[in-house]
Design an enzyme around this catalytic site. Structure first.
Site, mmCIF file in Angstrom:
data_model
loop_
_atom_site.group_PDB
_atom_site.id
_atom_site.type_symbol
_atom_site.label_atom_id
_atom_site.label_comp_id
_atom_site.label_asym_id
_atom_site.label_seq_id
_atom_site.Cartn_x
_atom_site.Cartn_y
_atom_site.Cartn_z
ATOM 1 C CB SER A 73 -1.163 -0.068 1.452
ATOM 2 O OG SER A 73 -1.440 1.605 1.333
ATOM 3 C CB THR A 74 1.120 4.252 -1.976
ATOM 4 O OG1 THR A 74 2.137 3.576 -2.574
ATOM 5 C CG2 THR A 74 1.826 5.594 -1.759
ATOM 6 N NE ARG A 75 -2.909 5.536 -3.676
ATOM 7 C CZ ARG A 75 -2.096 5.409 -4.488
ATOM 8 N NH1 ARG A 75 -1.139 6.437 -4.700
ATOM 9 N NH2 ARG A 75 -1.685 4.270 -4.964
ATOM 10 C CB THR A 76 -4.321 2.052 3.003
ATOM 11 O OG1 THR A 76 -4.978 2.184 1.980
ATOM 12 C CG2 THR A 76 -4.796 1.693 4.205
ATOM 13 N NE ARG A 124 -3.567 -2.317 0.478
ATOM 14 C CZ ARG A 124 -4.128 -1.336 -0.104
ATOM 15 N NH1 ARG A 124 -5.310 -0.689 0.358
ATOM 16 N NH2 ARG A 124 -4.238 -1.251 -1.459
ATOM 17 C CG HIS A 151 -10.733 0.387 -0.812
ATOM 18 N ND1 HIS A 151 -10.238 0.340 0.473
ATOM 19 C CD2 HIS A 151 -9.820 0.610 -1.707
ATOM 20 C CE1 HIS A 151 -9.029 1.145 0.290
ATOM 21 N NE2 HIS A 151 -8.796 1.124 -0.972
ATOM 22 C CD GLN A 154 -9.920 5.675 -2.793
ATOM 23 O OE1 GLN A 154 -8.725 5.336 -2.492
ATOM 24 N NE2 GLN A 154 -10.047 6.829 -3.364
ATOM 25 C CG ASN A 182 -11.832 -3.300 -3.738
ATOM 26 O OD1 ASN A 182 -11.554 -2.857 -4.761
ATOM 27 N ND2 ASN A 182 -11.031 -4.047 -3.014
ATOM 28 C CG ASP A 246 -9.915 0.445 -8.971
ATOM 29 O OD1 ASP A 246 -8.732 0.655 -8.921
ATOM 30 O OD2 ASP A 246 -10.317 -0.365 -8.289
ATOM 31 C CB SER A 250 -6.949 -6.165 -8.520
ATOM 32 O OG SER A 250 -8.165 -5.500 -8.752
ATOM 33 C CG MET A 251 -1.915 -5.597 -5.775
ATOM 34 S SD MET A 251 -1.353 -5.238 -3.943
ATOM 35 C CE MET A 251 -2.771 -3.982 -3.804
ATOM 36 C CB CYS A 286 -8.949 4.624 -6.001
ATOM 37 S SG CYS A 286 -8.637 2.835 -6.626
ATOM 38 C CG LEU A 287 -4.198 7.616 -7.983
ATOM 39 C CD1 LEU A 287 -3.400 8.579 -7.164
ATOM 40 C CD2 LEU A 287 -4.011 7.792 -9.300
ATOM 41 N NE ARG A 313 -7.940 6.142 1.477
ATOM 42 C CZ ARG A 313 -7.283 5.158 1.249
ATOM 43 N NH1 ARG A 313 -7.057 4.727 0.012
ATOM 44 N NH2 ARG A 313 -7.142 4.195 2.189
#
Length: 337
Positions: A73-76, A124, A151, A154, A182, A246, A250-251, A286-287, A313
């Site tokens: 994660s970056t933002r979370t 997360r 999520h 977000q 999500n 989005d 996804s991961m 959301c990036l 965020r």
């Protein structure tokens, strides 16, 4: 009790105010319109008082948050660490390599252990069921920092960003173009409560979860908003105030990338997509973002609110933490959320 600050009182409970202290935050499905608005008001209030007025508000002084991250994660991570610190608290970052979550120790036991160390647990995770197990065992609030199903943190940032831009959420139409992720699920659990219409374009086979969709239809009927489903992005964008997409991969879906890129041909959001939207349309993401999802021309244009959205965020996780851990009530009277 009021805590003194460098520039006046921190705040107190207003008579009849919404009080979310002690609640878990796993999905916006569990929160009413007024409860969501309360978190947004607290977030906007903190942003105004701290960022714009330079006040020091140690609302989380002496409190700590355990942050479990099964996914990078970056933002979370940054929003939680910096936000809790700014409010005088401490956030502790935990990866699967740092703790025994589900390995050598049950998730429920981990929840009980962390409840003795921290005042809140933000997780997360891969599976939403992990959050439900944590919440079942924890005696402190558990916050969904992302799961395969929802999520919600977000969406709080998205709603605050749109509130700041338009001045009101009521009556706005948001168009989702992309995968049934999500993020879409959380939009479906919240927009109707805010009086917002939702238009969705997904390729066939990538629709939202059927159970979530059923609840979204019920909420749309209850609150008198529109819910439109299609596989045509231009049809979905018709008359929209907000265009959103989005990641398409996804991961954990990296092996599906080639097939997904083929299936999402024609779904890139561009200035052309916006040509059929409302005159005041804006774009959210959301990036992190990939060029196939949105053109550079749009992503870096004045229509794009992605970077204010990203910053929010922090303010919304702060507003959420304060709402779940304290009795704080917003002190800024002109907030119209």
């Amino acid at each position: 009790m009021k805590v003194p600050t460098h520039s006046g009182s921190v705040g107190s409970v207003a008579p009849g105010a919404v009080n979310l202290k002690g609640r878990h935050f796993l999905t916006l499905r569990d929160f009413s319109a007024e409860e969501i608005k309360h978190v947004l008001r607290v977030s906007a209030d903190l942003k105004k008082r701290i960022k714009h007025e330079g006040q020091f508000l140690p609302l989380l002084q002496g409190k700590s948050a355990a942050m479990i991250f099964e996914k990078r994660s970056t933002r979370t991570r940054m929003s939680t660490e910096t936000g809790v610190s700014l409010l005088g608290g401490h956030a502790c970052f935990l990866t699967p390599q740092d703790i025994h979550l589900g390995v050598n120790e049950s998730t429920g036991d981990t929840a009980r252990v962390l409840s003795g160390f921290a005042d809140a647990v933000l997780a997360r995770v891969h599976s939403h069921s992990t959050l439900e197990e944590l919440a079942s065992g924890a005696s402190v609030p558990v916050i969904n920092g992302l799961s395969d199903r929802y999520h919600p943190v977000q969406i709080l940032a998205d709603l605050l960003t749109l509130q700041e831009h338009y001045g009101s959420l009521e009556g706005l139409t948001l168009t989702w173009i992309g995968d049934g992720t999500n993020i879409l699920h959380s939009l479906m659990m919240s927009l109707a409560k805010m009086g917002m219409n939702l238009r969705v374009a997904t390729p066939k086979g990538y629709e939202a979860d059927s159970g979530v969709l059923q609840e979204a239809r019920r909420l749309s009927q209850q609150f008198g908003t529109a819910l439109v489903l299609t596989s045509d992005p231009m049809e979905a964008a018709q008359g929209a105030n907000v265009l959103v997409t989005d990641t398409w991969v996804s991961m954990g879906q990296e092996k599906e990338k080639a097939q997904r890129l083929r299936d999402f041909q024609g779904y890139q959001v561009t200035m052309q997509t916006g040509s059929v939207a409302a005159p005041d349309w804006v774009f959210l993401h959301c990036l992190p973002r990939k060029p196939e999802e949105v053109s550079d021309e749009l992503f870096y244009s004045s229509r794009s609110l992605v970077f204010p959205e990203s910053e929010n965020r922090k303010w919304t996780i702060m507003g959420l933490m304060v709402s779940l851990l304290t009795d704080y009530s917003p002190q800024t009277p002109q907030l119209k959320i």
